[in-house]
Structure formats: C-alpha cells, structure tokens
Enzyme design. Sequence first.
Site, short mmCIF file in Angstrom:
data_model
loop_
_atom_site.label_atom_id
_atom_site.label_comp_id
_atom_site.label_asym_id
_atom_site.label_seq_id
_atom_site.Cartn_x
_atom_site.Cartn_y
_atom_site.Cartn_z
N ASP A 193 40.94 -8.19 60.78
CA ASP A 193 40.57 -7.44 59.58
C ASP A 193 39.86 -6.13 59.94
OD1 ASP A 193 41.63 -9.09 57.71
OD2 ASP A 193 39.73 -9.88 56.94
N LYS A 212 57.32 -4.07 60.61
CA LYS A 212 57.39 -2.94 59.65
C LYS A 212 57.53 -1.62 60.40
CE LYS A 212 57.08 -5.26 55.82
NZ LYS A 212 58.28 -5.41 55.00
N ILE A 225 57.02 -8.73 44.26
CA ILE A 225 57.15 -7.32 43.88
C ILE A 225 58.57 -7.05 43.36
CG2 ILE A 225 56.85 -4.94 44.66
CD1 ILE A 225 55.10 -6.07 46.98
N ARG A 262 37.39 -12.35 59.51
CA ARG A 262 38.72 -12.84 59.86
C ARG A 262 39.28 -11.94 60.96
NH1 ARG A 262 43.17 -12.93 55.08
NH2 ARG A 262 42.86 -10.68 55.23
N SER A 301 54.25 -1.00 54.72
CA SER A 301 52.90 -1.49 54.39
C SER A 301 51.84 -0.60 55.00
CB SER A 301 52.77 -2.91 54.94
OG SER A 301 51.42 -3.32 54.94
N ASP A 330 68.92 -12.61 47.26
CA ASP A 330 67.73 -13.27 47.81
C ASP A 330 68.16 -14.61 48.40
OD1 ASP A 330 65.08 -14.71 47.90
OD2 ASP A 330 64.37 -12.95 46.81
N TYR A 377 54.04 -9.18 62.28
CA TYR A 377 54.44 -8.72 60.94
C TYR A 377 54.35 -7.21 60.85
CZ TYR A 377 53.99 -7.39 56.05
OH TYR A 377 54.12 -6.74 54.85
P1 NAD Z 1 57.86 -12.13 48.51
O1 NAD Z 1 57.86 -13.13 49.62
O2 NAD Z 1 57.40 -12.59 47.17
O3 NAD Z 1 59.32 -11.50 48.34
C1 NAD Z 1 60.20 -11.35 49.42
C2 NAD Z 1 61.52 -11.98 49.00
O4 NAD Z 1 62.48 -11.83 50.05
C3 NAD Z 1 61.42 -13.48 48.72
O5 NAD Z 1 61.96 -13.74 47.43
C4 NAD Z 1 62.24 -14.14 49.82
O6 NAD Z 1 62.88 -15.31 49.36
C5 NAD Z 1 63.22 -13.03 50.17
N1 NAD Z 1 63.72 -13.06 51.56
C6 NAD Z 1 63.00 -13.20 52.69
N2 NAD Z 1 63.81 -13.17 53.77
C7 NAD Z 1 65.08 -13.00 53.30
C8 NAD Z 1 66.35 -12.90 53.91
N3 NAD Z 1 66.50 -13.00 55.23
N4 NAD Z 1 67.44 -12.71 53.13
C9 NAD Z 1 67.31 -12.65 51.79
N5 NAD Z 1 66.13 -12.74 51.14
C10 NAD Z 1 65.03 -12.91 51.89
O7 NAD Z 1 57.01 -10.87 49.00
P2 NAD Z 1 56.52 -9.60 48.19
O8 NAD Z 1 55.04 -9.66 48.14
O9 NAD Z 1 57.29 -9.42 46.97
O10 NAD Z 1 56.88 -8.47 49.24
C11 NAD Z 1 58.10 -7.75 49.18
C12 NAD Z 1 58.17 -6.81 50.38
O11 NAD Z 1 57.03 -5.94 50.38
C13 NAD Z 1 58.15 -7.53 51.73
O12 NAD Z 1 59.02 -6.86 52.61
C14 NAD Z 1 56.72 -7.37 52.18
O13 NAD Z 1 56.58 -7.38 53.58
C15 NAD Z 1 56.37 -6.00 51.62
N6 NAD Z 1 54.94 -5.82 51.40
C16 NAD Z 1 54.25 -6.73 50.66
C17 NAD Z 1 52.88 -6.59 50.48
C18 NAD Z 1 52.09 -7.59 49.68
O14 NAD Z 1 50.87 -7.64 49.79
N7 NAD Z 1 52.70 -8.40 48.82
C19 NAD Z 1 52.21 -5.50 51.07
C20 NAD Z 1 52.95 -4.58 51.81
C21 NAD Z 1 54.32 -4.76 51.97
C1 UD1 Z 2 46.57 -8.49 54.53
C2 UD1 Z 2 47.26 -8.42 55.87
C3 UD1 Z 2 48.16 -7.19 55.89
C4 UD1 Z 2 49.14 -7.23 54.72
C5 UD1 Z 2 48.35 -7.35 53.42
C6 UD1 Z 2 49.23 -7.46 52.21
C7 UD1 Z 2 45.78 -9.53 57.47
C8 UD1 Z 2 44.84 -9.36 58.62
N1 UD1 Z 2 46.28 -8.40 56.93
O1 UD1 Z 2 45.80 -7.32 54.36
O2 UD1 Z 2 48.88 -7.12 57.10
O3 UD1 Z 2 49.93 -6.05 54.70
O4 UD1 Z 2 47.52 -8.53 53.49
O5 UD1 Z 2 49.91 -8.68 52.19
O6 UD1 Z 2 46.09 -10.65 57.07
N2 UD1 Z 2 39.33 -11.75 52.03
C9 UD1 Z 2 38.30 -12.65 51.90
N3 UD1 Z 2 38.60 -13.95 51.66
C10 UD1 Z 2 39.89 -14.40 51.52
C11 UD1 Z 2 40.94 -13.48 51.65
C12 UD1 Z 2 40.63 -12.17 51.90
O7 UD1 Z 2 37.13 -12.29 52.02
O8 UD1 Z 2 40.08 -15.61 51.31
C13 UD1 Z 2 39.02 -10.32 52.27
C14 UD1 Z 2 39.59 -9.75 53.54
O9 UD1 Z 2 38.70 -9.92 54.59
C15 UD1 Z 2 39.78 -8.28 53.15
C16 UD1 Z 2 40.10 -8.33 51.66
O10 UD1 Z 2 39.61 -9.59 51.21
O11 UD1 Z 2 38.59 -7.56 53.32
C17 UD1 Z 2 41.59 -8.25 51.34
O12 UD1 Z 2 42.28 -9.24 52.08
P1 UD1 Z 2 43.86 -9.51 51.91
O13 UD1 Z 2 44.16 -9.68 50.49
O14 UD1 Z 2 44.23 -10.60 52.84
O15 UD1 Z 2 44.53 -8.14 52.35
P2 UD1 Z 2 44.39 -7.31 53.73
O16 UD1 Z 2 43.46 -7.96 54.66
O17 UD1 Z 2 44.12 -5.91 53.35
#
Ligand code: NAD
Ligand code: UD1
Length: 339
Positions: free
Chosen positions: A297, A155, A15, A294, A127, A34, A151
């Site tokens: 979920d 948050k 992101i 899972r 999140s 990073d 996790y």
């Molecule tokens: P990502 O892992 O691609 O990016 C996180 C970055 O932080 C990585 O580049 C990693 O190297 C860096 N990092 C981790 N720990 C660090 C530290 N101690 N010091 C410096 N850098 C560090 O993940 P993302 O999907 O881009 O997510 C970004 C943020 O959004 C995270 O905080 C994640 O929890 C949150 N978030 C992500 C999702 C998702 O589904 N991707 C959903 C909700 C919230």
């Molecule tokens: C997951 C995390 C959540 C995190 C979010 C974004 C869990 C329990 N929750 O959410 O904490 O904030 O990712 O990173 O891990 N699915 C399948 N097959 C797969 C993978 C997923 O059927 O191989 C289904 C899941 O059951 C769900 C949907 O797809 O219904 C989305 O799954 P996923 O992408 O992992 O996101 P979340 O479960 O919403």
Amino acid sequence: MPKDTILVTGGAGYIGSHTVVLLIEAGYKVVVFDNLSNASKESLKRVEKLVNQKITFIEGDIRSREDLQKVFDSHNIDSVIHFAGLKAVGESVEKPLKYYDNNVNGTVILCEMMAKNGCKSIIFSSSATVYGDPATTPILESFPTSATNPYGRSKLMIEEILRDVYVADNAWKIVLLRYFNPVGSHQSGSIGEDPNGIPNNLMPFIAQTAVGKREYLSVFGDDYDTIDGTGVRDYIHVVDLADAHVKAVGKVKNFTEVMTINLGTGKGYSVLEMVKAFEKASGKKVPYQIAPRRAGDIATCFANPSYAKEILAWEATKGIEAMCEDSWRWQSSNPNGYN
Ligand code: NAD
Ligand code: UD1
C-alpha cells in the site's frame, strides 16, 4: 442516425455492466462478451430491466480465437471496450502465470482477432496502479510508471503492447484509461459490485460491515503521512467512470496517437473520511479497528484529471455522498450480491 456497434469484453462485470447501461442509453448497439469467471448472467438480466431491451450476450473467453471469431462473424464491430481481465492483487502474487495468461495473452489474442476482422479501435481498462508509489500528487499521465505485483505489471505490459501495435500500424485507434478507485453503483441500486468472498477493496468491505455481514473493518495503518494517518485515495463513482467510456468511444476514431488518460475526481479521501461518509449515507455504524499496514500500500494517490476534461470533455460529477448513498442502496437491497 444509427450509432456504432461496440463489443464490450468483460461486460457482465462491475464496471462493464454500468458502461453497457450508459452505452445503450446513448444509442449504441452493444455486444457483451464475457466468460463469467467473475460475473453472473444476473447482472445482465438487471441491465436488461434498466434499459428495457434485450442485451446481446456471447459467452466466451478472450483467449479463444474461436469464441472471438463467432463475435466478428455475427456482428459488425466498430470499436471494442476491453474490460475483461482478472483484478485481485493478492491472487496475482500467488498465481502470476494465471494473470499473465488471462490479462496479457488474452489481450494479445483479442487484438490479433480484431485486426484479422478489420476492427482496430480499442479502449483499454488500465489502472492508477501503474504509477506505483508516486513521488508527488496529484498524478499526471506523464509520471513515471512501475509495478509492484503481477496484476499491475499485466496492466503495464498491455499498455506497452498496445503502443507497439500502434507503432506497427497507425490505423489503430487506442485509448488507455487509467482508473483511480471505482466505487458506488447505479442509482437504482439494482446493479453493483459483487466481490467474491471477503472483499479486498475498501468500499465493498465498508458496505458489508454496515449491512452486518462483517463484524468490523480493519483500517490498514494509521501512521501514514496523511490528514489522519490513514491511506488517501481518489474514489470515483462507477457511473462517472462509465460515462467516460461513452465519451471515449465517441471520440476514439479521431485520435491520431495512443491516448493515455487518467480517470479520477482529483480529490483524495482518507479511509476514516470514507467510513464517516458511509455512516452518514447509510445511517449505520461501521465499527473499525486499526490494523498493521497492508503490504504494497501507498500513503496517497489521487489524479490530476484535467487531461480527461481537455480530451474527452469529461469530468466526474458525483461526489463522495452519492458514492456512499448508491453503494449503500445496492448493498442494502442486495445483501448477498447477485445470488
Ligand atoms: P470485474 O471482475 O467485475 O469484471 C471483469 C469481467 O471480465 C468479469 O465479468 C469477468 O468474468 C470477465 N473476464 C475475466 N477474464 C475473462 C476472459 N479471459 N475472457 C472473457 N471475460 C473475462 O472487474 P471490474 O472491476 O469491472 O474491472 C474491469 C476492468 O477494469 C478490469 O480489467 C480491471 O483490471 C480494471 N480496473 C478495475 C479497477 C477496480 O477497482 N474495479 C481499477 C482499475 C482497473
Ligand atoms: C487496490 C490495489 C490496486 C487496484 C485497486 C483497484 C492493492 C495493494 N492495490 O488499490 O492495485 O488497482 O485496488 O482495484 O491491493 N483499506 C483498509 N481496509 C480494508 C481495505 C482497504 O484500510 O479492508 C485501505 C487501504 O489501505 C487503502 C484504501 O483503503 O488505503 C483503499 O484500498 P483499496 O480499496 O484496496 O484500493 P487501493 O489500495 O488503492
């Protein structure tokens, strides 16, 4: 008019890298920080190509006061967008201390160093996981919060810590952005999500199946109380998400309370609907098998995103087609991610 300088922690990640592109396009100066624990420098090289300029990158860890002091010594930071964190739910259950140290302790040290250096404006990546298993949908920011794994708890803890920081010192400007399910990639297909090993999340798993890296998708449960029995989520295009950060950073200085904002589209899609949409976008078959649910979920999760529209003048513009098409462009042109 020269714009603010934004420190983007975790800016080499999924992101973060997309947000850096949009921040630069909007005229901000950006410093990426990073530790590359879940990213490679290649993402920033790709970003440089997209924006046609050098990215200021400082390799360091948010838990290191020395690393952070280097940033503040060399740049006048106006605001911080704080993405840095670990995000694998399963790993967090096995290694809770690693997650509390990296995410919670890291954020405490980051805030301490911000305050020390006179920067009190932060936008934090929270999140939708903080809503636990919501009683109803769509989900409003006022819904009760809970966590089912370290996790999610990290948050929630960080949200609480940031609220306490504000109570102690109202000069802080704090925005808590609660993301629903980020998917997709930049429309160029040159940056995207590059998960380590076997993807946990649905979209990268579907994409890797379509490209032939995985034999089939396991659909976790088909007996939920949803349209077709499979889990329903609010998928949001990562470029829309990045845009919300640009909007937030433009407004953060005006806020007089801690802002908690959902970032979703307000629409939910089932697993099977996502499979179908991806097959259409890619022209590839995505074989799947129904598997057990899972652990942890929930059936249905989607946002009421109206507060984001009111406060940030932001709403998601990209639909499921763009999410799948862009994700496919990234996956098919980079079958092995950044490697
Ligand atoms: P990502 O892992 O691609 O990016 C996180 C970055 O932080 C990585 O580049 C990693 O190297 C860096 N990092 C981790 N720990 C660090 C530290 N101690 N010091 C410096 N850098 C560090 O993940 P993302 O999907 O881009 O997510 C970004 C943020 O959004 C995270 O905080 C994640 O929890 C949150 N978030 C992500 C999702 C998702 O589904 N991707 C959903 C909700 C919230
Ligand atoms: C997951 C995390 C959540 C995190 C979010 C974004 C869990 C329990 N929750 O959410 O904490 O904030 O990712 O990173 O891990 N699915 C399948 N097959 C797969 C993978 C997923 O059927 O191989 C289904 C899941 O059951 C769900 C949907 O797809 O219904 C989305 O799954 P996923 O992408 O992992 O996101 P979340 O479960 O919403």
